[in-house]
Scaffold this motif. Sequence first.
Motif, short mmCIF file in Angstrom:
data_model
loop_
_atom_site.label_atom_id
_atom_site.label_comp_id
_atom_site.label_asym_id
_atom_site.label_seq_id
_atom_site.Cartn_x
_atom_site.Cartn_y
_atom_site.Cartn_z
N HIS A 15 7.21 -3.12 5.18
CA HIS A 15 6.94 -1.95 6.01
C HIS A 15 5.99 -1.03 5.26
O HIS A 15 6.10 -0.86 4.05
N SER A 16 5.08 -0.43 5.98
CA SER A 16 4.06 0.40 5.33
C SER A 16 4.69 1.56 4.56
O SER A 16 4.17 1.98 3.53
N ALA A 17 5.82 2.09 5.04
CA ALA A 17 6.47 3.20 4.35
C ALA A 17 6.96 2.79 2.96
O ALA A 17 7.11 3.63 2.08
N GLN A 18 7.18 1.50 2.75
CA GLN A 18 7.67 1.02 1.46
C GLN A 18 6.55 0.81 0.46
O GLN A 18 6.81 0.46 -0.69
N LYS A 19 5.31 1.03 0.89
CA LYS A 19 4.16 0.79 0.01
C LYS A 19 3.31 2.04 -0.21
O LYS A 19 2.21 1.94 -0.71
N THR A 20 3.83 3.21 0.14
CA THR A 20 3.06 4.44 -0.05
C THR A 20 2.96 4.78 -1.54
O THR A 20 3.76 4.30 -2.35
N GLU A 21 2.01 5.58 -1.89
CA GLU A 21 1.83 5.99 -3.29
C GLU A 21 3.08 6.68 -3.82
O GLU A 21 3.49 6.45 -4.95
N ARG A 22 3.70 7.53 -3.00
CA ARG A 22 4.91 8.25 -3.43
C ARG A 22 6.04 7.27 -3.73
O ARG A 22 6.74 7.40 -4.73
N ILE A 23 6.20 6.29 -2.89
CA ILE A 23 7.26 5.31 -3.11
C ILE A 23 6.95 4.46 -4.34
O ILE A 23 7.85 4.16 -5.14
N LYS A 24 5.70 4.09 -4.53
CA LYS A 24 5.33 3.32 -5.72
C LYS A 24 5.63 4.11 -6.99
O LYS A 24 6.09 3.55 -7.98
#
Length: 157
Positions: A15-24
């Motif tokens: 999911h795109s939300a799992q790959k955001t800069e903040r999540i990274k």
Amino acid sequence: GYTDDEEILAGMDRHSAQKTERIKEMYIQLGMVPVFTPPGCTDCVSPVDHHVGRNIQNFMAACYQQELERNPHIWLAGGEEDGHDYEGIEDPNSSSAQARRILMAQWLSAAWTDLETNHAQLLDAAFLQTGFLVALDGSQDDQIKLQGWSGPQYKFR
């Protein structure tokens, strides 16, 4: 429990939300290693989809079948019970729709309780067999059993 010398794999399904800069950044801060499921493979390598999820789906399907036999009227589409004709689409605020949502929430709760009570080993097995809960030294690699995989055993270390 978790110790500082262990790796934590965070399995995700792209999911795109799992790959955001903040999540990274959060993965790094928490010492987690993100592992993204390849497209079209979630049902084979996800501990939740194939193992735990399948158990919950089967439990809820049995509940649905029993309820359908007892109270078929709340499962009929059309909203006839409130005098409206929605041309085959039921009003989401109808009493039948509300009753179904309540039943499904109750079934999900009962399914999870059943899983924890009667199938607790399935939780550990699901993460072990998909490679998310194996020993860092490779000593448990032989316990990884991906659904549909007939190739050679993969060694992680």
